[in-house]
Design an enzyme around this catalytic site. Structure first.
Site, short mmCIF file in Angstrom:
data_model
loop_
_atom_site.label_atom_id
_atom_site.label_comp_id
_atom_site.label_asym_id
_atom_site.label_seq_id
_atom_site.Cartn_x
_atom_site.Cartn_y
_atom_site.Cartn_z
CG PHE A 101 40.39 39.71 40.27
CD1 PHE A 101 39.51 38.99 40.03
CD2 PHE A 101 41.65 39.68 40.55
CE1 PHE A 101 39.69 37.63 40.22
CE2 PHE A 101 41.80 38.20 40.87
CZ PHE A 101 41.01 37.21 40.36
CE LYS A 135 48.20 37.99 39.66
NZ LYS A 135 46.88 38.80 39.99
CG ASP A 139 44.74 43.80 45.18
OD1 ASP A 139 45.90 43.88 45.02
OD2 ASP A 139 43.94 43.11 45.22
C1 LIG Z 1 46.04 38.29 40.95
C2 LIG Z 1 45.16 39.14 41.89
C3 LIG Z 1 44.71 38.93 42.98
C4 LIG Z 1 44.74 37.28 43.56
O1 LIG Z 1 46.25 36.90 43.49
P1 LIG Z 1 46.13 35.25 43.65
O2 LIG Z 1 47.68 35.08 43.93
O3 LIG Z 1 45.77 34.71 42.29
O4 LIG Z 1 45.62 34.68 44.98
C5 LIG Z 1 44.35 39.79 43.79
N1 LIG Z 1 44.18 40.95 43.40
C6 LIG Z 1 44.71 41.51 42.30
C7 LIG Z 1 44.49 42.94 41.98
C8 LIG Z 1 45.18 40.72 41.50
O5 LIG Z 1 45.52 41.14 40.17
#
Ligand SMILES: *Cc1c(COP(=O)(O)O)cnc(C)c1O
Length: 403
Positions: free
Chosen positions: A141, A255, A226
Site C-alpha cells: 500500500f 502521517k 515507505d
Molecule cells: C497512508 C499511507 C500512504 C498514503 O498516504 P496518504 O497521506 O493517504 O496519501 C502511503 N504509504 C503507506 C505505507 C501508508 O500507510
C-alpha cells in the site's frame, strides 16, 4: 441533543461513498481519547492510521500551529520562507539522510520518490530513456494516485481506474530471492514497506531488509522505504528499518510528521539522488509551506522529548504478550512490532470492531480478517490494560451472527 444518525445521514446524502466508516461521529479529541457528538468517550486505537502518534490535539503542536498561522501560512516555493531550512535540518539530523523534498500527502511523497528514482536511473545509472523499472511487492500500500494504484495487487484499488503507468514489477513480499531474480539492468529502485501496514501488519522474515539492501547495492538499484505508517516511532524505533541496522537510499515519511494537524510528507535521500531534481522539474504549491514546516518541527520535537519511541518499545511487547493470552475460538494470530499490532481472526473482523466500539474502543479492521491496534504513542500502561480487557471480553464472547 445532537444525534449521531443525523450527522451520518447528511454525510451519506452529500458525500462520495469511498469509505465504510464505523458509525461514530467524533467532535472532539485529546491525547488517546476521542468524544462523539453524543458525549460518549472512546479510546482511539487507530490513531488516524498512525498520523496522530503524538496524541490528538497535542498542546505543544497546537500552540505552534496557532502562532505560525497568525504569522505566515503560505508563500509558495516561488519565494523562500524562514521555516523550511529548519525543518530540513531537523529531518536530516534525525535520519542521517542528506536531503529533503517536502510534499503534503503521503501519496505525493511516494510519487516524488518514483520520479527521483526514475530520473536517477536515467541520469546516473544510465538506463535507456523510457525503460526504467521499479520493483514493488504484492499486497503493497503506497497511496491512491492512478500511478500508485496501478502497481497495487488489490483488485478493488485498480478496477475501473486504468489504464495504468507501466514500469513496475511485482514480487512476493518478504522474499529476497525473488528480488534478486526480478532486478534487471534497467531496475532503478526497489520500493517497499519495512512492515506492510494495510496488508494487515505483515512483518517480513528477519534479515529481509538487510538482504534487500545488499542486493540493491550489488545491482546498483535504490532501496526506497515507505515509512509513512511504520516510521516516526510506531514500531518502537524511530524508523522500522533500524530493526535491521540498514541504511536505505531513500525514505518516505508522512502521517505522524505533522502529529495529525496537517498533511505534511517528505521524500528523504542522498545528495546523489536528490540532485537529479532541477528547478521546474517537480513541485507543489503547498509543499514546504511555513505552517507545515513549523508544525512538523514541533511534532518531531514532541516525539523526541516525550520519548514516544521508547514508550512504543516498552508498551508494545507488553500489549502483544497480553493479547496472546486470549483464548478465543476465532483468534488465529497476534503479531506486531512496537505499538503496531494485528489481531488476526479466522473470519471477518468487522463485527468484533463494532463490538469494541460499543465498549468504547475504536479499531478498524484491515484486510477483512485483522483487527489493527495502533493507539497514539502517548498511551499509558493503565490505558493499555483497559484496552486489553475490552479486546479480551469481545473475543472471548461468542461471535455475533452479523458479518
Ligand atoms: C497512508 C499511507 C500512504 C498514503 O498516504 P496518504 O497521506 O493517504 O496519501 C502511503 N504509504 C503507506 C505505507 C501508508 O500507510
Amino acid at each position: 441533543m445532537k444525534k449521531t444518525k443525523d450527522f451520518i445521514e447528511r454525510e451519506d446524502r452529500y458525500g462520495a461513498h469511498n469509505y465504510h466508516p464505523l458509525d461514530v461521529v467524533i467532535e472532539r479529541a485529546e491525547g488517546v481519547w476521542v468524544y462523539d457528538v453524543e458525549g460518549k468517550k472512546y479510546l482511539d486505537c487507530l490513531a488516524a492510521y498512525s498520523a496522530v502518534n503524538q496524541g490528538h490535539c497535542h498542546p505543544r503542536i497546537l500552540g505552534v500551529l496557532r502562532e505560525q498561522a497568525a504569522r505566515v501560512t503560505l508563500t509558495s516555493r516561488a519565494f523562500r520562507n524562514d521555516q523550511l531550512g529548519l525543518l530540513y535540518k531537523d529531518l536530516v539530523e534525525m535520519t542521517g539522510m542528506e536531503k529533503v523534498l517536502p510534499m503534503n500527502s503521503g501519496a505525493e511523497a511516494v510519487e516524488t520518490a518514483i520520479k527521483a528514482a526514475r530520473k536517477w536511473g536515467y541520469t546516473v545509472k544510465g538506463i535507456p530513456e523510457g525503460k526504467a523499472e521499479i520493483v514493488v511487492c504484492e499486497n503493497n500500500f503506497h497511496g491512491r494516485t492512478t500511478t500508485i494504484v496501478g502497481f497495487s495487487s488489490e483488485e478493488q484499488y485498480k478496477k475501473g481506474f486504468g489504464p495504468f503507468t507501466p514500469g513496475f514489477t511485482m514480487i512476493p513480499y518478504g522474499d529476497a530471492k525473488a528480488l534478486r531474480r526480478a532486478i534487471t539492468p534497467n531496475t532503478c529502485a526497489f520500493l517497499v514497506e519495512p512492515i506492510q501496514g494495510e496488508a494487515g501488519i505483515i512483518i517480513p522474515p528477519d534479515g529481509y531488509l538487510k538482504e534487500a539492501a545488499a542486493i540493491c547495492r550489488d545491482e546498483k538499484a535504490l532501496l526506497i522505504l515507505d515509512e509513512i505508517q511504520s516510521g516516526l516511532g510506531r514500531t518502537g524505533k524511530l524508523f522500522a528499518y533500524e530493526w535491521e541496522g540498514i541504511r536505505p537510499d531513500g525514505v518516505i515519511v508522512g502521517k505522524a510528521l505533522s502529529g495529525g494537524f496537517y498533511p505534511v510528507s517528505a521524500f528523504l535521500s542522498s545528495r546523489e539522488v536528490m540532485d537529479v531534481f532541477h528547478p521546474g522539474d517537480h513541485g507543489s504549491t503547498f509543499g514546504g509551506n511555513p505552517l507545515a514546516c513549523a508544525v512538523a518541527r514541533e511534532a518531531l520535537a514532541v516525539l523526541r522529548e516525550e520519548r514516544l519511541v521508547e514508550n512504543a518499545a516498552a508498551l508494545g511487547p507488553y500489549f502483544i504478550d497480553k493479547l496472546r493470552s486470549i483464548r478465543s475460538d476465532r483468534l488465529k494470530e497476534v503479531r506486531g512490532r512496537g505499538l503496531w499490532i494485528g489481531v488476526e481472526l479466522d473470519r471477518p473482523a468487522r463485527p468484533d470492531c463494532e463490538a469494541l466500539k460499543e465498549k468504547g474502543m475504536l479499531c478498524k479492521e484491515t484486510h477483512a480478517h485483522t483487527i489493527r491496534i495502533a493507539p497514539p504513542l502517548v498511551i499509558k500502561k493503565e490505558e493499555v490494560d483497559w484496552a486489553f480487557e475490552q479486546v479480551r471480553s469481545v473475543l472471548e464472547a461468542p461471535a455475533l451472527a452479523r458479518a
